[in-house]
Design a protein around this motif. Structure first.
Motif, short mmCIF file in Angstrom:
data_model
loop_
_atom_site.label_atom_id
_atom_site.label_comp_id
_atom_site.label_asym_id
_atom_site.label_seq_id
_atom_site.Cartn_x
_atom_site.Cartn_y
_atom_site.Cartn_z
N LEU A 70 13.17 -6.36 -8.07
CA LEU A 70 13.57 -7.72 -8.02
C LEU A 70 12.30 -8.54 -7.46
O LEU A 70 11.87 -9.62 -7.51
CB LEU A 70 14.71 -8.07 -7.35
N ILE A 71 11.92 -7.98 -6.34
CA ILE A 71 11.00 -8.68 -5.40
C ILE A 71 9.52 -8.63 -6.08
O ILE A 71 8.98 -9.56 -6.24
CB ILE A 71 10.74 -7.92 -4.06
N PHE A 72 9.19 -7.81 -6.76
CA PHE A 72 7.97 -7.67 -7.45
C PHE A 72 8.02 -8.80 -8.65
O PHE A 72 7.08 -9.32 -8.87
CB PHE A 72 7.59 -6.41 -8.21
N MET A 216 0.97 -3.60 -8.15
CA MET A 216 1.80 -4.03 -7.12
C MET A 216 2.60 -2.94 -6.50
O MET A 216 2.65 -2.84 -5.29
CB MET A 216 2.70 -5.07 -7.57
N ARG A 217 2.98 -1.90 -7.34
CA ARG A 217 3.78 -0.83 -6.85
C ARG A 217 2.72 0.24 -6.23
O ARG A 217 3.43 1.23 -5.69
CB ARG A 217 4.44 -0.12 -8.06
N ASN A 218 1.45 0.22 -6.15
CA ASN A 218 0.72 1.14 -5.73
C ASN A 218 -0.34 0.64 -4.84
O ASN A 218 -1.50 0.65 -4.73
CB ASN A 218 -0.21 1.65 -6.96
N ILE A 219 0.34 -0.13 -3.88
CA ILE A 219 -0.24 -0.93 -2.86
C ILE A 219 -1.58 -1.80 -3.15
O ILE A 219 -2.47 -1.94 -2.23
CB ILE A 219 -0.92 0.32 -1.72
N VAL A 228 -6.77 -4.84 -4.97
CA VAL A 228 -7.10 -6.28 -5.63
C VAL A 228 -6.13 -7.22 -5.00
O VAL A 228 -6.11 -8.35 -5.39
CB VAL A 228 -7.26 -6.40 -7.07
N LEU A 229 -4.98 -6.93 -4.35
CA LEU A 229 -3.96 -7.72 -3.92
C LEU A 229 -3.31 -7.00 -2.88
O LEU A 229 -3.21 -5.89 -2.63
CB LEU A 229 -3.04 -8.17 -5.02
N TRP A 230 -2.75 -7.82 -1.79
CA TRP A 230 -1.98 -7.34 -0.75
C TRP A 230 -0.68 -6.94 -1.38
O TRP A 230 0.10 -7.74 -1.95
CB TRP A 230 -1.65 -8.30 0.32
N SER A 231 -0.21 -5.82 -1.25
CA SER A 231 1.19 -5.34 -1.60
C SER A 231 1.74 -3.84 -0.67
O SER A 231 0.85 -3.53 0.35
CB SER A 231 1.09 -4.61 -3.26
N HIS A 232 2.36 -3.32 -1.23
CA HIS A 232 2.98 -2.05 -0.42
C HIS A 232 3.30 -0.76 -1.41
O HIS A 232 3.17 -1.11 -2.32
CB HIS A 232 4.27 -2.34 0.37
#
Length: 374
Positions: A70-72, A216-219, A228-232
């Motif tokens: 949901l967050i992604f 996004m799911r892969n940091i 290429v983007l801030w994620s976790h």
């Protein structure tokens, strides 16, 4: 874990489910141990392929929880501070926390008799700040997606489906999760299609969102050396994917068994005036992640059943807007009368696959006994 006696009917029975599949599960786990490809192994890609097919969509991306899904979904749509997202207040808190952790505001709309968002009230909740609607297919019952989609198209806002409890549920013969721009599922151990640990899935027909979710799911990594983007880190484990591939072979059968159990309850409990049972409409296929009745003297009934070895649950006793964290949203008691009334009456009965007719009969007879003689 509490030991079960032969006379008990637990609310859930994962032990029996896994005992029947143990040899298949151990073989699948053994393959992963032999390959040692524990992160985004080939089982993850194969699970995603099969899950997308199950939902009638082009793409699926496995993540570590339904909450992260949901967050992604919201983050990929650019939703953040100052935005509003409409959803229902009677769901699990994750349906609203996914909005709040991004800095946006959950805007609640009351629900109907089916525990899903009341579509007749959504339009009044839309403001210039509204960026999305999250219809929650609660208990595995599909929301009325046609009017929701029509309104969203008119107002140019996104629809993100919270299908955490609704794998294989259908609205007008179409799988849930395939209506909105994104569908979000949970693979929590208490779901029908369940991992041995947490997990979640995003589904979509949008190729750009698909590529973004994988990053996004892969940091935030596009390649091993290019972030290429801030994620976790929210990758679905290869071990969990291997387990889920085994369970995918049985999920249709399990769902049918739950539907049969629901029909038994619907037939046997129909004549009790003190309770209200869920009944399917012609355009819906419910998968009964939970079978929720509304009951007079609910807490007394629950204790009565517990004393006789019958497990039950309440999903969910405190509406999100009345929870400790939800009070900051500014909705006083009385804001959502249907939700609040239901919270005082709802009771989830055992519905899992593997229940025998004798056990279902015992649940029903004890409910009848409570209202006749207590």
């Amino acid at each position: 874990m509490q030991q079960l006696t032969i006379n008990q009917i637990p609310f859930v029975n994962l032990k029996t489910q896994h005992a029947a599949l143990k040899s298949e599960l151990l073989a699948a786990i053994g393959e992963v141990l032999d390959d040692c490809n524990f992160i985004l192994g080939e089982q993850v890609a194969e699970f995603e392929r099969q899950f997308a097919q199950l939902c009638g969509v082009s793409y699926a991306v496995g993540v570590n929880s339904g909450t992260d899904a949901l967050i992604f979904a919201l983050k990929a749509l650019g939703i953040g501070s100052g935005d509003e997202v409409i959803t229902a207040p009677n769901s699990f808190v994750a349906s609203a926390s996914c909005i709040r952790v991004l800095g946006a505001k959950p805007v609640f709309v009351d629900v109907g008799d089916d525990y899903n968002i009341d579509v007749s009230q959504i339009a009044a909740a839309i403001t210039p700040k509204t960026k999305a609607i999250i219809p929650v297919h609660l208990t595995g019952r599909p929301c009325e997606m046609e009017p929701i989609l029509a309104l969203a198209q008119e107002k140019r806002i996104a629809v993100v489906e919270d299908a955490a409890q609704a794998v294989l549920a259908e609205y007008q013969n179409q799988p849930v999760g395939s209506f909105g721009i994104v569908g979000c599922f949970s693979l929590h151990p208490l779901k029908i299609l369940n991992g041995c640990g947490d997990g979640g899935v995003l589904v979509t027909n949008d190729p750009q969102l698909y590529e973004q979710f994988k990053i996004m799911r892969n940091i935030g990594l596009r390649t091993r050396d290019d972030c290429v983007l801030w994620s976790h880190n929210s990758r679905l484990d290869t071990l969990q994917a291997a387990i889920l591939l085994v369970k995918l072979r049985y999920v249709q059968e399990w769902t049918q068994q739950r539907r049969q159990n629901a029909r038994y309850y619907q037939t046997q409990l129909a004549g009790i005036p003190q309770i209200k049972i869920p009944l399917e409409r012609e355009w819906e296929k419910s998968v009964y992640s939970n079978f929720i009745i509304q009951a007079e003297r609910r807490d007394e009934l629950r204790q009565f059943l517990s004393d006789r070895g019958i497990g039950t649950a309440i999903h969910y006793p405190v509406p999100i807007h009345l929870s400790t964290v939800g009070k900051e949203l500014g909705y006083p008691e009385g804001s959502f009368p249907v939700t609040e009334m239901q919270a005082q009456r709802i009771l989830s009965l055992p519905i899992y696959q593997g229940l025998t007719v004798e056990e279902l009969h015992r649940v029903c007879e004890n409910i009848k006994l409570f209202y006749r003689y207590s």
